[in-house]
Design a protein around this motif. Structure first.
Motif, PDB file in Angstrom:
ATOM      1  N   ARG A  98     -91.700 -62.824  66.241  1.00 45.29           N
ATOM      2  CA  ARG A  98     -92.933 -62.048  66.134  1.00 45.29           C
ATOM      3  C   ARG A  98     -93.883 -62.395  67.266  1.00 45.29           C
ATOM      4  N   ALA A  99     -93.947 -63.679  67.612  1.00 42.15           N
ATOM      5  CA  ALA A  99     -94.884 -64.113  68.650  1.00 42.15           C
ATOM      6  C   ALA A  99     -94.500 -63.588  70.015  1.00 42.15           C
ATOM      7  N   GLU A 100     -93.221 -63.335  70.234  1.00 43.72           N
ATOM      8  CA  GLU A 100     -92.762 -62.983  71.570  1.00 43.72           C
ATOM      9  C   GLU A 100     -92.479 -61.499  71.753  1.00 43.72           C
ATOM     10  N   GLU A 101     -92.671 -60.695  70.705  1.00 42.30           N
ATOM     11  CA  GLU A 101     -92.378 -59.273  70.827  1.00 42.30           C
ATOM     12  C   GLU A 101     -93.209 -58.603  71.908  1.00 42.30           C
ATOM     13  N   ALA A 102     -94.463 -59.062  72.062  1.00 43.43           N
ATOM     14  CA  ALA A 102     -95.356 -58.415  73.012  1.00 43.43           C
ATOM     15  C   ALA A 102     -95.256 -58.984  74.420  1.00 43.43           C
ATOM     16  N   MET A 103     -94.427 -59.994  74.654  1.00 42.14           N
ATOM     17  CA  MET A 103     -94.364 -60.639  75.947  1.00 42.14           C
ATOM     18  C   MET A 103     -93.561 -59.794  76.932  1.00 42.14           C
ATOM     19  N   THR A 104     -93.961 -59.782  78.179  1.00 44.07           N
ATOM     20  CA  THR A 104     -93.273 -58.983  79.185  1.00 44.07           C
ATOM     21  C   THR A 104     -92.725 -59.883  80.274  1.00 44.07           C
ATOM     22  N   ASP A 105     -93.551 -60.216  81.276  1.00 39.47           N
ATOM     23  CA  ASP A 105     -93.063 -61.016  82.384  1.00 39.47           C
ATOM     24  C   ASP A 105     -93.330 -62.502  82.187  1.00 39.47           C
ATOM     25  N   LYS A 106     -93.702 -62.908  80.977  1.00 37.21           N
ATOM     26  CA  LYS A 106     -93.958 -64.313  80.705  1.00 37.21           C
ATOM     27  C   LYS A 106     -92.736 -64.934  80.055  1.00 37.21           C
ATOM     28  N   PRO A 107     -92.629 -66.280  80.096  1.00 41.09           N
ATOM     29  CA  PRO A 107     -91.477 -66.925  79.452  1.00 41.09           C
ATOM     30  C   PRO A 107     -91.387 -66.538  77.980  1.00 41.09           C
ATOM     31  N   THR A 108     -90.185 -66.266  77.504  1.00 46.23           N
ATOM     32  CA  THR A 108     -90.015 -65.809  76.140  1.00 46.23           C
ATOM     33  C   THR A 108     -89.659 -66.936  75.180  1.00 46.23           C
ATOM     34  N   PHE A 109     -89.295 -68.094  75.700  1.00 54.07           N
ATOM     35  CA  PHE A 109     -89.024 -69.226  74.818  1.00 54.07           C
ATOM     36  C   PHE A 109     -89.313 -70.517  75.575  1.00 54.07           C
ATOM     37  N   VAL A 110     -90.099 -71.372  74.974  1.00 52.51           N
ATOM     38  CA  VAL A 110     -90.413 -72.680  75.563  1.00 52.51           C
ATOM     39  C   VAL A 110     -90.161 -73.739  74.510  1.00 52.51           C
ATOM     40  N   MET A 191     -79.395 -57.864  84.158  1.00 48.37           N
ATOM     41  CA  MET A 191     -78.743 -58.461  82.999  1.00 48.37           C
ATOM     42  C   MET A 191     -78.860 -59.992  82.983  1.00 48.37           C
ATOM     43  N   TYR A 192     -79.613 -60.567  83.903  1.00 48.89           N
ATOM     44  CA  TYR A 192     -79.743 -62.017  83.988  1.00 48.89           C
ATOM     45  C   TYR A 192     -80.988 -62.497  83.255  1.00 48.89           C
ATOM     46  N   SER A 193     -80.874 -63.644  82.613  1.00 45.05           N
ATOM     47  CA  SER A 193     -82.053 -64.385  82.162  1.00 45.05           C
ATOM     48  C   SER A 193     -82.187 -65.620  83.051  1.00 45.05           C
ATOM     49  N   ARG A 194     -83.224 -66.381  82.814  1.00 42.08           N
ATOM     50  CA  ARG A 194     -83.544 -67.501  83.707  1.00 42.08           C
ATOM     51  C   ARG A 194     -83.952 -68.699  82.869  1.00 42.08           C
ATOM     52  N   VAL A 195     -83.369 -69.847  83.173  1.00 44.24           N
ATOM     53  CA  VAL A 195     -83.659 -71.076  82.433  1.00 44.24           C
ATOM     54  C   VAL A 195     -84.183 -72.135  83.397  1.00 44.24           C
ATOM     55  N   THR A 196     -85.313 -72.731  83.035  1.00 39.78           N
ATOM     56  CA  THR A 196     -85.909 -73.801  83.831  1.00 39.78           C
ATOM     57  C   THR A 196     -85.952 -75.078  83.012  1.00 39.78           C
ATOM     58  N   PHE A 197     -85.440 -76.158  83.586  1.00 42.62           N
ATOM     59  CA  PHE A 197     -85.532 -77.485  82.991  1.00 42.62           C
ATOM     60  C   PHE A 197     -86.541 -78.290  83.812  1.00 42.62           C
ATOM     61  N   ASP A 198     -87.628 -78.712  83.177  1.00 43.07           N
ATOM     62  CA  ASP A 198     -88.612 -79.584  83.823  1.00 43.07           C
ATOM     63  C   ASP A 198     -88.548 -80.954  83.164  1.00 43.07           C
ATOM     64  N   THR A 217     -83.491 -58.661  74.631  1.00 41.56           N
ATOM     65  CA  THR A 217     -83.576 -58.057  73.305  1.00 41.56           C
ATOM     66  C   THR A 217     -84.109 -59.056  72.285  1.00 41.56           C
ATOM     67  N   GLU A 218     -84.518 -58.540  71.140  1.00 40.77           N
ATOM     68  CA  GLU A 218     -84.969 -59.395  70.043  1.00 40.77           C
ATOM     69  C   GLU A 218     -83.844 -60.321  69.583  1.00 40.77           C
ATOM     70  N   ARG A 219     -82.615 -59.830  69.596  1.00 42.99           N
ATOM     71  CA  ARG A 219     -81.471 -60.665  69.215  1.00 42.99           C
ATOM     72  C   ARG A 219     -81.309 -61.843  70.170  1.00 42.99           C
ATOM     73  N   ASP A 220     -81.529 -61.624  71.469  1.00 42.61           N
ATOM     74  CA  ASP A 220     -81.448 -62.712  72.441  1.00 42.61           C
ATOM     75  C   ASP A 220     -82.484 -63.787  72.142  1.00 42.61           C
ATOM     76  N   VAL A 221     -83.704 -63.358  71.808  1.00 44.76           N
ATOM     77  CA  VAL A 221     -84.770 -64.311  71.485  1.00 44.76           C
ATOM     78  C   VAL A 221     -84.394 -65.124  70.249  1.00 44.76           C
ATOM     79  N   ALA A 222     -83.868 -64.447  69.231  1.00 46.26           N
ATOM     80  CA  ALA A 222     -83.469 -65.145  68.010  1.00 46.26           C
ATOM     81  C   ALA A 222     -82.347 -66.141  68.293  1.00 46.26           C
TER      82      ALA A 222
END
Length: 255
Positions: A98-110, A191-198, A217-222
């Motif tokens: 729910r929190a990430e549904e409205a996100m666009t160019d920002k990180p979708t999971f932290v 079709m790519y996502s991006r992962v950053t490890f800090d 997609t929402e499924r990817d976030v879940a």
């Protein structure tokens, strides 16, 4: 855990968490706007939430973005709710979605975790093919140079990679950025996502922040909301005890 309950006891801090639940990745100004309180006071409340690890921040250029962190909530759910009422992490998955549904160019999971180790050892655990096979169920294979290809390869001897991508940044032992996609989509940038490890020293331990963005997609976030906590819990166990968890945390125990 005491710091978490202390942070949650204040109505203003709960309001700030609600704002991040409604839309994650807000600046200080965006959080101050709906709250009738001085900017300095909001900053102090955010500092309490950060100290309790309920809020984490990510720098994007000159902006400092605030994110709801699921780790302490996961611990509360696991200890007092999950074993009695819900499958593990379902509540957190719903909150994150729910929190990430409205996100666009920002990180979708932290996701943030703290590991009793060194940055060098954590880096090696993320990039060594043999170590990733132990706690991840796949081997991460690459020379880990910027621009190189990397693969997330099954350990059943088939040589099949379930994820492939490119190493975007590689700064051992502090920062690793990679792109991710399924092999059949390789070459399709959309079709790519991006992962950053800090990785940052935090006293005598390491603060590891994983940012997974450009999920489609929402499924990817879940999926990543369940996957990263499981993988990183196993990584933490391996580095701190010398052994992964006694059960693969992504597997569902028999009833």
């Amino acid at each position: 855990m005491d710091m978490v309950f202390k942070a949650l006891a204040d109505d203003t801090r709960r309001r700030l968490l609600d704002l991040l639940r409604e839309r994650n990745g807000r600046t200080l100004g965006e959080l101050c706007a709906p709250i009738d309180m001085a900017r300095q006071s909001v900053t102090q409340h955010l500092a309490v939430l950060e100290a309790a690890n309920l809020v984490v921040t990510v720098r994007r250029g000159r902006e400092k973005l605030h994110y709801l962190n699921p780790v302490p909530l996961h611990e509360i759910e696991e200890r007092w709710i999950g074993r009695f009422e819900r499958p593990r992490l379902r509540v957190l998955s719903d909150v994150k979605r729910r929190a990430e549904e409205a996100m666009t160019d920002k990180p979708t999971f932290v996701y943030v975790t703290y590991i009793a180790s060194t940055p060098e050892k954590v880096w090696d655990a993320l990039t060594d093919a043999d170590l990733t096979a132990v706690y991840w169920g796949h081997s991460n294979v690459s020379d880990w140079r910027t621009g190189s290809r990397w693969e997330h390869v099954r350990i059943d001897g088939s040589g099949i990679a379930d994820v492939v991508g490119t190493v975007v940044e590689s700064e051992r032992p502090t920062r690793l950025v990679t792109t991710w996609t399924e092999p059949e989509n390789e070459g399709r940038e959309d079709m790519y996502s991006r992962v950053t490890f800090d990785l940052r020293p935090h006293g005598d331990i390491v603060r590891l922040t994983v940012t997974h963005e450009d999920l489609r997609t929402e499924r990817d976030v879940a999926d990543v909301s369940l996957g990263w906590p499981a993988v990183l819990s196993n990584l933490k166990s391996l580095l701190e005890t010398g052994r992964p968890l006694p059960q693969e945390p992504w597997s569902v125990p028999a009833e």
